[in-house]
Design a protein around this motif. Sequence first.
Motif, PDB file in Angstrom:
ATOM      1  N   THR A  86       0.954  -1.151  -0.156  1.00 23.21           N
ATOM      2  CA  THR A  86      -0.068  -0.071  -0.031  1.00 23.21           C
ATOM      3  C   THR A  86       0.887   1.320   0.039  1.00 23.21           C
ATOM      4  OG1 THR A  86      -1.266  -1.404   1.691  1.00 23.21           O
ATOM      5  CG2 THR A  86      -2.077   1.004   1.177  1.00 23.21           C
ATOM      6  N   TYR A  87       0.489   2.429  -0.533  1.00 22.16           N
ATOM      7  CA  TYR A  87       1.414   3.611  -0.652  1.00 22.16           C
ATOM      8  C   TYR A  87       0.801   4.704   0.546  1.00 22.16           C
ATOM      9  CZ  TYR A  87       2.891   2.041  -5.333  1.00 22.16           C
ATOM     10  OH  TYR A  87       3.676   1.256  -6.365  1.00 22.16           O
ATOM     11  N   ALA A  88       1.758   5.000   1.130  1.00 20.44           N
ATOM     12  CA  ALA A  88       1.512   6.218   1.960  1.00 20.44           C
ATOM     13  C   ALA A  88       2.576   7.186   1.739  1.00 20.44           C
ATOM     14  CB  ALA A  88       1.885   5.533   3.472  1.00 20.44           C
ATOM     15  N   LYS A  89       2.004   8.521   1.306  1.00 21.62           N
ATOM     16  CA  LYS A  89       2.625   9.498   0.989  1.00 21.62           C
ATOM     17  C   LYS A  89       3.176  10.524   2.017  1.00 21.62           C
ATOM     18  CE  LYS A  89       1.865  13.578  -2.077  1.00 21.62           C
ATOM     19  NZ  LYS A  89       0.897  13.831  -2.964  1.00 21.62           N
ATOM     20  N   GLY A  90       4.420  10.774   2.212  1.00 26.56           N
ATOM     21  CA  GLY A  90       4.738  11.843   3.182  1.00 26.56           C
ATOM     22  C   GLY A  90       5.393  13.172   2.623  1.00 26.56           C
ATOM     23  N   SER A  91       4.532  14.364   2.794  1.00 28.51           N
ATOM     24  CA  SER A  91       4.741  15.439   2.424  1.00 28.51           C
ATOM     25  C   SER A  91       5.776  16.410   3.190  1.00 28.51           C
ATOM     26  CB  SER A  91       3.540  16.182   1.789  1.00 28.51           C
ATOM     27  OG  SER A  91       2.758  15.723   1.001  1.00 28.51           O
ATOM     28  N   TYR A  92       6.400  17.262   2.735  1.00 27.36           N
ATOM     29  CA  TYR A  92       7.227  18.276   3.247  1.00 27.36           C
ATOM     30  C   TYR A  92       6.823  19.713   3.239  1.00 27.36           C
ATOM     31  CZ  TYR A  92      10.481  14.073   3.917  1.00 27.36           C
ATOM     32  OH  TYR A  92      10.965  13.006   3.979  1.00 27.36           O
ATOM     33  N   PRO A 131      -5.265   6.261  -1.810  1.00 31.19           N
ATOM     34  CA  PRO A 131      -6.357   5.191  -2.373  1.00 31.19           C
ATOM     35  C   PRO A 131      -5.990   4.495  -3.525  1.00 31.19           C
ATOM     36  CG  PRO A 131      -6.663   7.494  -3.351  1.00 31.19           C
ATOM     37  CD  PRO A 131      -5.573   7.321  -2.306  1.00 31.19           C
ATOM     38  N   ASP A 132      -4.923   4.794  -4.186  1.00 31.53           N
ATOM     39  CA  ASP A 132      -4.471   3.744  -5.352  1.00 31.53           C
ATOM     40  C   ASP A 132      -3.156   3.925  -5.418  1.00 31.53           C
ATOM     41  OD1 ASP A 132      -3.984   6.138  -6.849  1.00 31.53           O
ATOM     42  OD2 ASP A 132      -5.990   6.334  -7.791  1.00 31.53           O
ATOM     43  N   ASP A 173       6.854  21.795  -0.267  1.00 31.89           N
ATOM     44  CA  ASP A 173       8.003  21.597  -0.573  1.00 31.89           C
ATOM     45  C   ASP A 173       7.818  20.388  -1.706  1.00 31.89           C
ATOM     46  OD1 ASP A 173      10.663  22.161  -0.879  1.00 31.89           O
ATOM     47  OD2 ASP A 173      11.062  20.578   0.206  1.00 31.89           O
ATOM     48  N   MET A 174       8.461  19.214  -1.049  1.00 34.24           N
ATOM     49  CA  MET A 174       8.368  17.994  -1.796  1.00 34.24           C
ATOM     50  C   MET A 174       7.575  16.767  -1.286  1.00 34.24           C
ATOM     51  SD  MET A 174      11.198  16.365   0.054  1.00 34.24           S
ATOM     52  CE  MET A 174      11.830  15.175  -1.049  1.00 34.24           C
ATOM     53  N   SER A 175       7.641  15.693  -1.799  1.00 31.63           N
ATOM     54  CA  SER A 175       7.045  14.591  -1.162  1.00 31.63           C
ATOM     55  C   SER A 175       7.541  13.368  -1.468  1.00 31.63           C
ATOM     56  CB  SER A 175       5.500  14.521  -1.344  1.00 31.63           C
ATOM     57  OG  SER A 175       5.380  14.048  -2.562  1.00 31.63           O
ATOM     58  N   GLY A 176       7.521  12.114  -1.066  1.00 31.14           N
ATOM     59  CA  GLY A 176       8.078  10.921  -1.229  1.00 31.14           C
ATOM     60  C   GLY A 176       6.811   9.722  -0.849  1.00 31.14           C
ATOM     61  N   ILE A 177       6.732   8.684  -1.568  1.00 31.22           N
ATOM     62  CA  ILE A 177       5.861   7.696  -1.372  1.00 31.22           C
ATOM     63  C   ILE A 177       6.462   6.457  -0.563  1.00 31.22           C
ATOM     64  CG2 ILE A 177       4.198   6.144  -2.476  1.00 31.22           C
ATOM     65  CD1 ILE A 177       3.709   8.374  -4.389  1.00 31.22           C
TER      66      ILE A 177
END
Length: 371
Positions: A226-232, A278-279, A313-317
Amino acid sequence: MADFEITIIGAGVVGLAIAERLSVRHSHLLILEKNERYGMETSSRNSEVIHAGIYYKPGSLKARLCTEGRDLLYDLCKQYNITHRKITKLITATTENEVEQLERIASNAEQNGVHLKFLTKEETLKLEPNIRTFGALFSPLTGIVSVHHLMDFFAHSAQEHGAILHCRCEVLAIEYTGTMYNITVNDNGTITTLTSDIVINAAGLQSDIVAAMVGIDVDSAGYRLTYAKGSYFVVVPSKAKLITRLVYPVPQNEGLGVHALVDWGGRLKFGPDVEYLPDRTLNYAVDETKRHYFAESIRRILPSITDDDIEPDMSGIRPKLQRKGEPPKDFVIIHERERGLPGFVNLIGIESPGLTSSPAIARYVEQLLFG
Ligand SMILES: Cc1cc2nc3c(=O)[nH]c(=O)nc-3n(C[C@H](O)[C@H](O)[C@H](O)COP(=O)(O)OP(=O)(O)OC[C@H]3O[C@@H](n4cnc5c(N)ncnc54)[C@H](O)[C@@H]3O)c2cc1C
């Protein structure tokens, strides 16, 4: 005879670290990467923190590989002049109640062989006068590393040892013949097949899909991601000097809590949050509507930050093995011999501390394959 002895799928920091290690003794080594260059996915979208190994369950692969990887990484950085800094870290209790929780964190860290120092409120404020604190834990071993510099080192060193790094080449299918693996690829628009004795799946966000290619039922194996995004968010330059080291809150829900980071450009950043997606679309845009939530989280640590002081700023998954609300799961790093796939190694769910662990993961994979 197969075309290659070893094929690594995925040139993120983990695939590259494995390539660097194995290329010393194995010259017929190929790394396949679907993007234009190495390290364009999760490996270039993270906090670049060398974690000490504080929070992971004692005895888990995450705990073991993080602490081993941390030491190996510092040694590598020193030996090869890779940009890094032992910047240190504070975990601050932002309410009286959280002081008790510091003990729980310190005791877990101790079981992982990581010694943290308790600081009183006064001692903490001497180090970081602008933060909110009722006392803190000081981690002397936490640092930051330039992940790009590290990946450059791994990639160049592997290639110097004879490894071939092939980008714009996506693995589409894998078949075990009983003696070797047929790997079908889209090589810059041309569909072709190559053969390899050993296959190492370090495909990050797509590692479950690659595992399924070789016939593994990823649901019953527990490999489905499952993907969980992390934003900065980044703080305006005029307030970038409010802290001088990494400052984390006491973790509340999932993740380590939005924390303060200093990047290589001297910018003060906060993040990452945890947003289950969600996807599986890779959408890295940072949602501007999170501004107030972020500012509130940051004010837990730095009370003087206003909503207008921060910008997306940026994000990673993260490739997560656990679903939302479930307890953390360990890295899956396994030689699939028992599934009738000798020489096939899966690395799945390599979320944080995957960067810190990368040199230790490489050593572990070498042991799985060659003893
Ligand atoms: C927000 C965030 C913050 C983090 N912070 C930290 C931190 O501070 N410290 C830390 O230790 N860790 C951190 N991590 C974790 C760390 O970034 C990852 O564990 C690490 O980058 C994983 O590397 P990887 O090589 O496994 O994956 P990736 O970097 O995703 O590489 C996998 C590669 O495989 C390629 N690939 C996939 N499928 C195919 C295919 N079919 N054919 C060919 N190539 C393919 C992809 O294109 C990709 O380049 C963080 C992660 C996130 C998301």
